[in-house]
Design an enzyme around this catalytic site. Sequence first.
Site, mmCIF file in Angstrom:
data_model
loop_
_atom_site.group_PDB
_atom_site.id
_atom_site.type_symbol
_atom_site.label_atom_id
_atom_site.label_comp_id
_atom_site.label_asym_id
_atom_site.label_seq_id
_atom_site.Cartn_x
_atom_site.Cartn_y
_atom_site.Cartn_z
ATOM 1 N N VAL A 172 0.822 -1.212 0.000
ATOM 2 C CA VAL A 172 0.000 0.000 0.000
ATOM 3 C C VAL A 172 0.860 1.268 0.000
ATOM 4 O O VAL A 172 0.421 2.335 -0.432
ATOM 5 C CB VAL A 172 -0.932 -0.028 1.247
ATOM 6 C CG1 VAL A 172 -1.680 1.265 1.413
ATOM 7 C CG2 VAL A 172 -1.892 -1.189 1.171
ATOM 8 N N LYS A 177 -26.876 -15.148 -3.511
ATOM 9 C CA LYS A 177 -25.536 -15.064 -4.107
ATOM 10 C C LYS A 177 -25.618 -15.172 -5.627
ATOM 11 O O LYS A 177 -24.879 -14.505 -6.351
ATOM 12 C CB LYS A 177 -24.622 -16.144 -3.532
ATOM 13 C CG LYS A 177 -24.338 -15.903 -2.050
ATOM 14 C CD LYS A 177 -23.651 -17.083 -1.403
ATOM 15 C CE LYS A 177 -23.605 -16.907 0.105
ATOM 16 N NZ LYS A 177 -23.332 -18.150 0.816
#
Length: 419
Positions: A31, A199
């Site tokens: 990051v 889902k």
Amino acid sequence: MLKVGILGLGTVGGGVIKILRERSRDFKNIVGEEIQLVKVMSRRDHRLAELGIDRSLYTDSFEEFLNEPMDILVEAIGGEAPADVVKRALEKGYKVVTANKALLATQSDELMGSEYGEALFFEASCCGGIPIVSSFEEGLMSNKIEQLLGIFNGTCNYILTEMSKGGVSFDEVLKVAQELGYAEADPTFDIEGIDATHKLCLLGSLAFREKVDFSKIPVEGITGLNPEDFAWAAENDHVIKLISMAERHGSELFAATFPCLLPSNHPMAHVNGANNAVFVRGEYTGDLMFYGAGAGELPTASAVVSDILAAAQGKVRHWSHHIFREPTFAKLSAEKPFSYYLRLKAKDEAGVLAKLCDSFGKRDISLCFVHQNPAPQGLADIIFTTHPTSSAELMEALNEMAEQGWVSGKPFMMRMLEI
Ligand SMILES: NC(=O)c1ccc[n+]([C@@H]2O[C@H](COP(=O)([O-])OP(=O)(O)OC[C@H]3O[C@@H](n4cnc5c(N)ncnc54)[C@H](OP(=O)(O)O)[C@@H]3O)[C@@H](O)[C@H]2O)c1
């Protein structure tokens, strides 16, 4: 410093904290800055010590939690309770990562479709550790998806796997699944196929880039299956799975959840226990299969932390936002021919089997297999399988058999999938 707050310190929230701590140095490299936990919120504080969380970071108040400046909010509470916090966090400009399938099932338009919906990440909500949402958002972007098959519910797959070992009834296996923590005290959502269909709607919408409307999807659960069906499957090189399916037919989509017989050499036939799998047929990729743990502390937390890293790297969930922002609804086709497995009880009298066969024949339903078991009480258990036919024709034939009194009770029918 990237500031992260976590709602919920249960299975998933605890797993996220463990992974963030264990891999903090790697994540800093990925990051470009350190990821710091700045606030945690849950109803009770009993896991603070175990998870090594400083008490000063804890609150039991949603308001206090939201007032803490942060970059990324992780929602691992579940249910409807955090809905308002998630919406307000998005409005405040926080990126939000959630594992909450129940929330997305009912509020996808308000959340993914909101003005800030690109900042909502939800990988963990479908199939735990399997990176299927990011695959549809990124890796499969170039494809036109032709077919999506899912084993989306670990509870059902566990029950079906146990029943396939033979000699146990549905109720017996369900009881064991509840004792082992694989099934909820009220298992309706799982065993009736509702969770799997939620889902299917979410992933189907991403795969086919049109909203798949839950209220229009035919849903069948696994409660009608009995040991005889598993014995037939084993003797005939098939397995029984709860499959959620979406398939393109021209401009229409066939979508449904149903228990079905798969040939034992189908890739999805080997998905056992509480695992999940997603089979995708893409125009350019051909067949792909994703397989693994659909739940559990670390698999689910892995998906949540990957979302945190994606959000931290400035990625967005463009397609999810686009699909739910001003939804174009997929046009669903009512029918797709399947081969069927039928189990019924018929009068054990001369000529009845011929009448049943005639009832199928009149409707051009071609039979593939017929088997009759001994009939201790004058009722024979008969199993038929058919060549591909429409369910409407089949229902018509079964209704005629019931009206004429040739069969007793409700016949059981189940689709059969080819490779
Ligand atoms: N577990 C899995 O394998 C898995 C897999 C995929 C997705 N998910 C999803 O992940 C989410 C979290 O699941 P989980 O298994 O981690 O649940 P969990 O173990 O029951 O943990 C829930 C946490 O949220 C807290 N909480 C619950 N209701 C609250 C409320 N009204 N206000 C404040 N805190 C509250 C609980 O606090 P207390 O402990 O004090 O009650 C607990 O810390 C759910 O949406 C679930 O569907 C879970």
